[in-house]
Design a protein around this motif. Structure first.
Motif, PDB file in Angstrom:
ATOM      1  N   GLY A 278       0.804  -1.214   0.000  1.00 50.27           N
ATOM      2  CA  GLY A 278       0.000   0.000   0.000  1.00 50.27           C
ATOM      3  C   GLY A 278       0.836   1.262   0.000  1.00 50.27           C
ATOM      4  O   GLY A 278       1.935   1.303   0.569  1.00 50.27           O
ATOM      5  N   ASP A 279       0.311   2.288  -0.673  1.00 53.68           N
ATOM      6  CA  ASP A 279       0.904   3.624  -0.685  1.00 53.68           C
ATOM      7  C   ASP A 279       0.025   4.546   0.142  1.00 53.68           C
ATOM      8  O   ASP A 279      -1.195   4.573  -0.037  1.00 53.68           O
ATOM      9  CB  ASP A 279       0.980   4.202  -2.107  1.00 53.68           C
ATOM     10  N   ASP A 280       0.630   5.315   1.018  1.00 51.42           N
ATOM     11  CA  ASP A 280      -0.115   6.312   1.777  1.00 51.42           C
ATOM     12  C   ASP A 280      -0.279   7.547   0.896  1.00 51.42           C
ATOM     13  O   ASP A 280       0.670   8.289   0.666  1.00 51.42           O
ATOM     14  CB  ASP A 280       0.632   6.658   3.063  1.00 51.42           C
ATOM     15  N   VAL A 281      -1.494   7.759   0.382  1.00 46.73           N
ATOM     16  CA  VAL A 281      -1.744   8.871  -0.537  1.00 46.73           C
ATOM     17  C   VAL A 281      -2.371  10.077   0.164  1.00 46.73           C
ATOM     18  O   VAL A 281      -2.813  11.013  -0.495  1.00 46.73           O
ATOM     19  CB  VAL A 281      -2.626   8.426  -1.722  1.00 46.73           C
ATOM     20  N   GLY A 282      -2.409  10.050   1.488  1.00 38.13           N
ATOM     21  CA  GLY A 282      -2.838  11.208   2.251  1.00 38.13           C
ATOM     22  C   GLY A 282      -4.342  11.392   2.303  1.00 38.13           C
ATOM     23  O   GLY A 282      -5.097  10.751   1.568  1.00 38.13           O
ATOM     24  N   PRO A 283      -4.789  12.284   3.187  1.00 42.26           N
ATOM     25  CA  PRO A 283      -6.233  12.489   3.368  1.00 42.26           C
ATOM     26  C   PRO A 283      -6.936  13.054   2.149  1.00 42.26           C
ATOM     27  O   PRO A 283      -8.158  12.901   2.009  1.00 42.26           O
ATOM     28  CB  PRO A 283      -6.297  13.459   4.554  1.00 42.26           C
ATOM     29  N   ASP A 284      -6.193  13.699   1.240  1.00 37.34           N
ATOM     30  CA  ASP A 284      -6.805  14.202   0.004  1.00 37.34           C
ATOM     31  C   ASP A 284      -6.813  13.155  -1.103  1.00 37.34           C
ATOM     32  O   ASP A 284      -7.416  13.358  -2.161  1.00 37.34           O
ATOM     33  CB  ASP A 284      -6.069  15.450  -0.484  1.00 37.34           C
ATOM     34  N   GLY A 285      -6.105  12.042  -0.899  1.00 37.70           N
ATOM     35  CA  GLY A 285      -6.138  10.940  -1.851  1.00 37.70           C
ATOM     36  C   GLY A 285      -5.331  11.113  -3.113  1.00 37.70           C
ATOM     37  O   GLY A 285      -5.480  10.323  -4.042  1.00 37.70           O
ATOM     38  N   ILE A 292       6.559   5.697  -1.502  1.00 31.25           N
ATOM     39  CA  ILE A 292       7.192   4.603  -0.761  1.00 31.25           C
ATOM     40  C   ILE A 292       6.159   3.525  -0.443  1.00 31.25           C
ATOM     41  O   ILE A 292       5.456   3.564   0.574  1.00 31.25           O
ATOM     42  CB  ILE A 292       7.891   5.083   0.534  1.00 31.25           C
ATOM     43  N   THR A 293       6.058   2.542  -1.303  1.00 29.59           N
ATOM     44  CA  THR A 293       5.136   1.430  -1.099  1.00 29.59           C
ATOM     45  C   THR A 293       5.633   0.545   0.038  1.00 29.59           C
ATOM     46  O   THR A 293       6.802   0.159   0.069  1.00 29.59           O
ATOM     47  CB  THR A 293       5.013   0.600  -2.389  1.00 29.59           C
ATOM     48  N   SER A 294       4.735   0.222   0.957  1.00 30.86           N
ATOM     49  CA  SER A 294       5.098  -0.557   2.134  1.00 30.86           C
ATOM     50  C   SER A 294       4.275  -1.827   2.223  1.00 30.86           C
ATOM     51  O   SER A 294       3.236  -1.974   1.565  1.00 30.86           O
ATOM     52  CB  SER A 294       4.874   0.274   3.408  1.00 30.86           C
ATOM     53  N   LEU A 295       4.734  -2.754   3.067  1.00 34.49           N
ATOM     54  CA  LEU A 295       3.980  -3.951   3.416  1.00 34.49           C
ATOM     55  C   LEU A 295       3.095  -3.629   4.613  1.00 34.49           C
ATOM     56  O   LEU A 295       3.558  -3.061   5.608  1.00 34.49           O
ATOM     57  CB  LEU A 295       4.930  -5.096   3.759  1.00 34.49           C
TER      58      LEU A 295
END
Length: 664
Positions: A278-285, A292-295
């Motif tokens: 998953g990528d954290d794309v923030g509250p605005d999406g 930085i893709t993480s497990l």
């Protein structure tokens, strides 16, 4: 290697390993110039010391996945209409049995835990479109009503009228009685013969509506998949994870938009734990720049990040996860390499396969791990790890490329005037030179050059050019700060980095002729090439390919225009102009070849035609080359003959603008 030697570039896809770890199956693919298509088949290798043997003879067989008991292989094969369908073949070989007959082909798929079902995604055409009505030509279809911010995708075309849905179908047994046409003599007089033909079993559609689904993973009596819905007003890169019941009785949401994640690569461990990339794309999406893709693992109170967001990047390059006991195998990109890692659930990391490799796929069973990877000498090999032994190659496909002639690039880090080290490579012909130099710039920008055998470089070196290429700030594999450094500052430090690397490489190697240089790049590399020649006039020529050249028009034409430009160059008109190659095109003096594909929806053709027209209007020596029927992926997966013609055009341009011999 020469342009026509691309048919020696054999890649190895994601492997699948038997539950008892006794053998592995994988697919190869290569461009075939005579067939003018990419061709490939399935292979089997017995572990640990078997010789690989070909299992299938299809034109483009790929994506093999072994059944849970290891007796059958599901894979994709093109049907008579060129659509990928699921087929099943015995793990020892034999005649494949067709499992699906999806009008537009299948996408992702997975076996059910008991091996009785195959779940898959397939695009469902709106009635009256894409051949769903016999004899109705595409040009005669009804008009499309578009109400969202997206309507097309590169390599696909329109998307709203063919959403991807989840299906299940009974997995065929490879020893079942085959279908056949009955002999005419057994049909009673006056009766029509029964219509028997080799067909797939009836599939059951589990989802409907306008939303599309991607990724397939079984979890008990449910199928996990991510959801993509076309936004009405504003782009949103968050992708909910849902569970769809196999019996069609409904679905439930596991991870919602409030988690602010773009999700992919979902798997279920033996103990039922759900893990995903998953990528954290923030509250605005839409915060997608150097994400930085993480497990992640899904716990009772929601998703938990497992890998460190600052030091481990699991994005791109065929990323997926393999459960291994209580741990997971993942692929980490770093400094031009992609290494295979084993990660515990508390985030401890062990390297399984590293060094000069770019891992593109993996699987594991017992204490054995198989991985597909490219190396400096090969486009793709299968490696075996585990059992306490050092990793070793099981295949030798790189021998064909070696026979065509390849050179080994030299790795280089330049400490430029600005004090920021720039990492890259120099590849040059044998001999004392001096050689004319071509500066290559990669796309992305959050991507990278790597250590793998690279046809773009090899063809130029074979023609007599030294090639300089690096990963400037904005590239992937050097941490998030490095990747985000050009956010709303494109054409700044990335520009100085490529120029400083060029100067440093020339200074460090007397065989490189700094008075004879050219520059070329594609996509973001096309952007930065156009930016370079507007600000540095030393170059004898330039090639701007499939470039991001006008952020303003990109907004309403590109399939990623609804967010890419906003995040990378901003929304303020003055800020956009400060970063736009079109805004400084009047400063260009360098002879420029503009190359583009007719069906490029990522960087649309208008980016090229408007840029070319501006060059001509300003009196610049310029040419435009347009490839029919190709999209943004021409140089990587386009028709092989077009790929060869592209190389021929590149070499012709450099022969005219940057000849090997100066005539002095």
């Amino acid at each position: 290697m020469r342009a026509e030697d691309i048919d020696a570039l054999i890649s190895v896809g994601r492997p699948t390993i038997a539950p008892d770890a006794s053998f592995a199956v994988f697919a190869t693919s290569r461009p075939d110039i005579a067939a003018n298509s990419n061709v490939g088949q399935l292979w089997r290798v017995d572990l640990p010391d078997g010789t690989p043997r070909r299992l299938t003879r299809g034109k483009a067989d790929g994506s093999p996945r072994l059944s849970p008991d290891g007796t059958r292989i599901a894979f994709t094969r093109l049907d008579a209409k060129g659509k990928p369908q699921l087929f099943v073949v015995d793990a020892t070989g034999g005649e494949p049995v067709q499992a699906t007959d999806a009008p537009l082909g299948v996408g992702d798929f997975d076996w059910s835990p008991d091996g009785s079902l195959l779940a898959f995604t397939a695009r469902v055409p709106e009635k009256g479109r894409y051949g769903s009505v016999e004899g109705l030509d595409a040009n005669a279809e009804a008009p499309r009503r578009i109400t969202g911010v997206r309507w097309h995708a590169n390599g696909l075309g329109y998307i709203a009228d063919r959403p991807a849905h989840v299906f299940v179908v009974a997995a065929p047994q490879t020893d079942s009685e085959p279908f056949y046409e009955p002999a005419p003599a057994v049909v009673p007089e006056g009766e029509e013969p029964p219509k028997k033909r080799i067909v797939a079993a009836e599939a059951t559609q589990l989802t409907d509506g306008r939303r599309s689904h991607s990724g397939i993973a079984f979890s008990g009596d449910e199928i996990l998949t991510t959801v993509d819905e076309i936004e009405r007003v504003r782009r949103d890169l968050r992708s909910p994870l849902i569970a769809v019941r196999i019996d069609g009785s409904g679905e439930r949401e596991l991870v919602g938009r409030d988690a602010n994640l773009g999700i992919g690569g979902v798997v279920v461990a033996d103990d039922g734990t759900i893990a995903f990339l998953g990528d954290d794309v923030g509250p605005d999406g839409v915060d997608f720049v150097a994400p930085i893709t993480s497990l992640w693992v899904l716990e009772a109170d929601g998703p938990r990040r497992v890998t460190d967001a600052e030091t481990v990047d699991l994005g791109e390059v065929g990323s997926h996860i393999t459960p291994l006991g209580d741990d997971f195998l993942v692929q980490d990109r770093t400094r031009g390499r992609v290494r295979l890692l084993r990660v515990t659930r508390d985030g401890a990391v062990t390297e399984v396969l590293g060094g000069d490799v770019e891992v593109g796929g993996h699987d594991a069973a017992g204490d054995r791990i198989v991985a597909a990877a490219a190396t400096p000498e090969s486009y793709g090999e299968l490696f075996l790890s585990g059992g306490g032994a050092a990793p070793r190659a099981l295949t030798a496909f790189g021998a064909r490329a070696a026979a065509a002639g390849i050179v080994a690039p030299t790795e280089l880090t330049v400490d430029p005037r600005g004090g920021y080290p720039v990492h890259g490579w120099v590849a040059r012909p044998e001999g004392e030179g001096p050689f004319p130099v071509i500066l290559q710039i990669h796309g992305g920008p959050y991507a990278s050059y790597g250590v793998h055998l690279f046809d773009e470089t090899q063809v130029l070196v074979d023609a007599g050019y030294a090639v300089v290429y690096c990963n400037p700030r904005g590239s992937a594999g050097y941490g998030r700060e490095h990747g985000r450094s050009i956010r709303q500052a494109m054409g700044t430090v990335d520009f100085t980095d490529v120029i400083d690397f060029l100067d440093g490489a020339i200074s460090a190697d007397s065989t490189l002729d700094g008075s004879r240089v050219g520059v070329m790049g594609g996509s973001y590399g096309g952007y930065l090439t156009a930016w370079v020649i507007a600000h540095d006039h030393r170059f004898a020529g330039a090639i701007v390919e499939r470039g991001f050249l006008d952020p303003t028009s990109f907004q309403g034409t590109s399939d990623i225009g609804s967010f890419f430009g906003d995040e990378y160059v901003g929304t303020d008109p003055e800020a956009i102009a400060r970063q736009s190659p079109m805004a400084v095109v009047d400063q260009v003096r360098t002879p420029t070849l503009v190359m583009h594909s007719e069906l490029d929806f990522r960087c649309p053709l208008e980016q090229a035609t408007r840029y070319y027209s501006a060059l001509v209007r300003n009196g610049v020596d310029a040419e435009l080359l347009v490839f029919p029927g190709e999209n943004h992926e021409l140089s990587r997966s386009g028709q092989p003959r077009h790929r060869v013609e592209r190389f021929e055009a590149i070499l012709d341009w450099w022969e005219r603008k940057l000849p090997i011999e100066t005539g002095a």
